[in-house]
Scaffold this motif. Sequence first.
Motif, PDB file in Angstrom:
ATOM      1  N   TRP A 124       0.834  -1.207   0.000  1.00 59.73           N
ATOM      2  CA  TRP A 124       0.000   0.000   0.000  1.00 59.73           C
ATOM      3  C   TRP A 124       0.865   1.252   0.000  1.00 59.73           C
ATOM      4  O   TRP A 124       0.632   2.178  -0.778  1.00 59.73           O
ATOM      5  CB  TRP A 124      -0.942  -0.009   1.204  1.00 59.73           C
ATOM      6  CG  TRP A 124      -1.724   1.261   1.322  1.00 59.73           C
ATOM      7  CD1 TRP A 124      -2.758   1.663   0.513  1.00 59.73           C
ATOM      8  CD2 TRP A 124      -1.532   2.301   2.279  1.00 59.73           C
ATOM      9  NE1 TRP A 124      -3.211   2.897   0.919  1.00 59.73           N
ATOM     10  CE2 TRP A 124      -2.470   3.307   2.005  1.00 59.73           C
ATOM     11  CE3 TRP A 124      -0.651   2.474   3.337  1.00 59.73           C
ATOM     12  CZ2 TRP A 124      -2.559   4.468   2.757  1.00 59.73           C
ATOM     13  CZ3 TRP A 124      -0.743   3.634   4.091  1.00 59.73           C
ATOM     14  CH2 TRP A 124      -1.687   4.614   3.788  1.00 59.73           C
ATOM     15  N   LEU A 125       1.866   1.284   0.874  1.00 60.09           N
ATOM     16  CA  LEU A 125       2.731   2.466   0.937  1.00 60.09           C
ATOM     17  C   LEU A 125       3.504   2.667  -0.364  1.00 60.09           C
ATOM     18  O   LEU A 125       3.715   3.813  -0.797  1.00 60.09           O
ATOM     19  CB  LEU A 125       3.692   2.365   2.122  1.00 60.09           C
ATOM     20  CG  LEU A 125       3.059   2.631   3.480  1.00 60.09           C
ATOM     21  CD1 LEU A 125       4.011   2.223   4.608  1.00 60.09           C
ATOM     22  CD2 LEU A 125       2.655   4.092   3.619  1.00 60.09           C
ATOM     23  N   SER A 136       2.464   1.991  -3.289  1.00 59.05           N
ATOM     24  CA  SER A 136       1.553   2.433  -4.352  1.00 59.05           C
ATOM     25  C   SER A 136       0.799   3.715  -4.001  1.00 59.05           C
ATOM     26  O   SER A 136      -0.027   4.170  -4.777  1.00 59.05           O
ATOM     27  CB  SER A 136       0.550   1.319  -4.670  1.00 59.05           C
ATOM     28  OG  SER A 136      -0.261   1.051  -3.535  1.00 59.05           O
ATOM     29  N   THR A 137       1.092   4.282  -2.834  1.00 55.65           N
ATOM     30  CA  THR A 137       0.385   5.475  -2.375  1.00 55.65           C
ATOM     31  C   THR A 137       1.233   6.713  -2.596  1.00 55.65           C
ATOM     32  O   THR A 137       2.424   6.729  -2.298  1.00 55.65           O
ATOM     33  CB  THR A 137       0.057   5.348  -0.867  1.00 55.65           C
ATOM     34  OG1 THR A 137      -0.817   4.238  -0.700  1.00 55.65           O
ATOM     35  CG2 THR A 137      -0.626   6.589  -0.340  1.00 55.65           C
ATOM     36  N   ASP A 138       0.604   7.749  -3.124  1.00 58.18           N
ATOM     37  CA  ASP A 138       1.249   9.051  -3.242  1.00 58.18           C
ATOM     38  C   ASP A 138       1.189   9.701  -1.864  1.00 58.18           C
ATOM     39  O   ASP A 138       0.119  10.138  -1.432  1.00 58.18           O
ATOM     40  CB  ASP A 138       0.527   9.901  -4.289  1.00 58.18           C
ATOM     41  CG  ASP A 138       1.069  11.311  -4.389  1.00 58.18           C
ATOM     42  OD1 ASP A 138       2.107  11.627  -3.749  1.00 58.18           O
ATOM     43  OD2 ASP A 138       0.462  12.112  -5.115  1.00 58.18           O
ATOM     44  N   LEU A 139       2.307   9.711  -1.163  1.00 63.16           N
ATOM     45  CA  LEU A 139       2.311  10.230   0.203  1.00 63.16           C
ATOM     46  C   LEU A 139       1.918  11.705   0.256  1.00 63.16           C
ATOM     47  O   LEU A 139       1.477  12.190   1.293  1.00 63.16           O
ATOM     48  CB  LEU A 139       3.670  10.012   0.857  1.00 63.16           C
ATOM     49  CG  LEU A 139       4.044   8.555   1.115  1.00 63.16           C
ATOM     50  CD1 LEU A 139       5.396   8.461   1.816  1.00 63.16           C
ATOM     51  CD2 LEU A 139       2.972   7.848   1.914  1.00 63.16           C
ATOM     52  N   SER A 163      -0.635  12.821  -1.168  1.00 67.06           N
ATOM     53  CA  SER A 163      -2.102  12.862  -1.159  1.00 67.06           C
ATOM     54  C   SER A 163      -2.702  12.342   0.148  1.00 67.06           C
ATOM     55  O   SER A 163      -3.910  12.435   0.348  1.00 67.06           O
ATOM     56  CB  SER A 163      -2.664  12.053  -2.334  1.00 67.06           C
ATOM     57  OG  SER A 163      -2.421  10.676  -2.138  1.00 67.06           O
ATOM     58  N   VAL A 164      -1.870  11.789   1.027  1.00 67.33           N
ATOM     59  CA  VAL A 164      -2.356  11.272   2.305  1.00 67.33           C
ATOM     60  C   VAL A 164      -2.626  12.451   3.234  1.00 67.33           C
ATOM     61  O   VAL A 164      -1.763  13.310   3.415  1.00 67.33           O
ATOM     62  CB  VAL A 164      -1.321  10.319   2.946  1.00 67.33           C
ATOM     63  CG1 VAL A 164      -1.755   9.882   4.326  1.00 67.33           C
ATOM     64  CG2 VAL A 164      -1.094   9.115   2.046  1.00 67.33           C
ATOM     65  N   LYS A 173       4.033  12.549   7.455  1.00 64.38           N
ATOM     66  CA  LYS A 173       4.439  12.050   6.143  1.00 64.38           C
ATOM     67  C   LYS A 173       5.826  11.423   6.224  1.00 64.38           C
ATOM     68  O   LYS A 173       6.073  10.360   5.659  1.00 64.38           O
ATOM     69  CB  LYS A 173       4.409  13.176   5.117  1.00 64.38           C
ATOM     70  CG  LYS A 173       4.690  12.704   3.702  1.00 64.38           C
ATOM     71  CD  LYS A 173       4.285  13.743   2.700  1.00 64.38           C
ATOM     72  CE  LYS A 173       5.466  14.425   2.112  1.00 64.38           C
ATOM     73  NZ  LYS A 173       5.129  15.381   1.069  1.00 64.38           N
TER      74      LYS A 173
END
Length: 79
Positions: free
Chosen positions: A23-24, A26-29, A31-32, A40
Amino acid sequence: MEDDLPTVTVSLWRADAIVLFDWLMSTDLDSVPITHPAQKQALADLLSRLEFAVDVDDTGSTAEEIAAAQEEVARDMGW
């Protein structure tokens, strides 16, 4: 310098680690939702430690390994 910082040890089920790592990755940090920049950075640090912990190679975890881990974790949700 980093070795001088206090640390904690967290015991984590390998399937959870794989799911979180995937998940991390594939995640744009950016946008979190965060309320402080340190959050972050902590996620980026967690990603770095999970990469070491799940011992991924240059090709990363296989799709089958990720799918199996997701199944295991989802089966254990209990809510």
